[in-house]
Motif scaffolding. Sequence first.
Motif, PDB file in Angstrom:
ATOM      1  N   LYS A 114      29.688  23.325  76.803  1.00 28.60           N
ATOM      2  CA  LYS A 114      31.045  22.792  76.958  1.00 28.60           C
ATOM      3  C   LYS A 114      31.902  23.732  77.804  1.00 28.60           C
ATOM      4  N   LEU A 115      31.780  25.017  77.553  1.00 32.13           N
ATOM      5  CA  LEU A 115      32.517  26.018  78.334  1.00 32.13           C
ATOM      6  C   LEU A 115      32.083  25.966  79.798  1.00 32.13           C
ATOM      7  N   ASP A 166      33.688  22.993  81.392  1.00 32.06           N
ATOM      8  CA  ASP A 166      35.110  23.287  81.596  1.00 32.06           C
ATOM      9  C   ASP A 166      35.309  24.200  82.802  1.00 32.06           C
ATOM     10  N   ASN A 167      34.466  25.230  82.916  1.00 34.47           N
ATOM     11  CA  ASN A 167      34.563  26.136  84.063  1.00 34.47           C
ATOM     12  C   ASN A 167      34.238  25.420  85.368  1.00 34.47           C
ATOM     13  N   SER A 221      34.692  22.284  85.979  1.00 31.70           N
ATOM     14  CA  SER A 221      35.806  21.395  86.320  1.00 31.70           C
ATOM     15  C   SER A 221      37.011  22.175  86.850  1.00 31.70           C
ATOM     16  N   ASN A 222      37.077  23.447  86.519  1.00 33.95           N
ATOM     17  CA  ASN A 222      38.219  24.271  86.946  1.00 33.95           C
ATOM     18  C   ASN A 222      37.999  24.915  88.327  1.00 33.95           C
ATOM     19  N   PHE A 235      35.633  14.707  85.102  1.00 32.86           N
ATOM     20  CA  PHE A 235      36.460  15.843  84.712  1.00 32.86           C
ATOM     21  C   PHE A 235      37.812  15.399  84.162  1.00 32.86           C
ATOM     22  N   SER A 236      38.326  14.287  84.640  1.00 33.31           N
ATOM     23  CA  SER A 236      39.661  13.844  84.222  1.00 33.31           C
ATOM     24  C   SER A 236      39.637  12.949  82.975  1.00 33.31           C
ATOM     25  N   PRO A 258      38.214  12.721  79.153  1.00 31.18           N
ATOM     26  CA  PRO A 258      37.546  13.511  78.108  1.00 31.18           C
ATOM     27  C   PRO A 258      36.242  12.885  77.597  1.00 31.18           C
ATOM     28  N   LYS A 262      33.701  13.429  80.315  1.00 31.72           N
ATOM     29  CA  LYS A 262      33.425  14.859  80.409  1.00 31.72           C
ATOM     30  C   LYS A 262      32.456  15.273  79.296  1.00 31.72           C
ATOM     31  N   GLU A 263      32.666  14.719  78.111  1.00 31.77           N
ATOM     32  CA  GLU A 263      31.765  15.009  77.009  1.00 31.77           C
ATOM     33  C   GLU A 263      30.373  14.414  77.274  1.00 31.77           C
TER      34      GLU A 263
END
Length: 175
Positions: free
Chosen positions: A84-85, A88-89, A91-92, A123-124, A126, A129-130
């Motif tokens: 998950k991290l 998130d990274n 997507s950032n 990414f936008s 949730p 993204k999951e």
Amino acid sequence: MDINKIGEYIQTLRKKKGITQAQLGDRLNISYQAVSKWERGEALPDTLLLLDLAIILETTVDNILNGGERLMNFNKKISTKDIKLGIDNLSNIGNLIGKDNTIYSGMVEGINSRMNIDLEDCFSDPYKKEALVVEIIVQNLINGDYVDISDAQSYLQYDHWKNMVSKYANKYGIK
């Protein structure tokens, strides 16, 4: 080690090869009664016979001793939190280096074409993204990795994805 499963497995393979108990005994220089005892779960083959038995039945000693059940040797343990991290990274990155940066646009194009998705849309959203997190978990399970079901359940938000991970984990022998 379940002696009955071992016997059933030997019997199944022997019959599949069209070999009688007497023929198998002859090839191993033992009596057909000994083979019969294995198949009834009353005795196990002598360790000195296991390799020859495996060769005759076209299997492995491990398979014989596990009664034909797949031995689960996981490559590594995967962490849902870390995956998950990572997403998130990922997507950032666009925010950090700029969405017009060649590295970012190449990454997005590559993932989009390889997975037939719109990565920025994932990414936008949730839920989507999951889905990426679950896709990574499932691919790792297929490749022989281990995931702790309770770990996945605690880091996933949507029941649909939790059920998907449980389904695949169960399929690969993780309860």
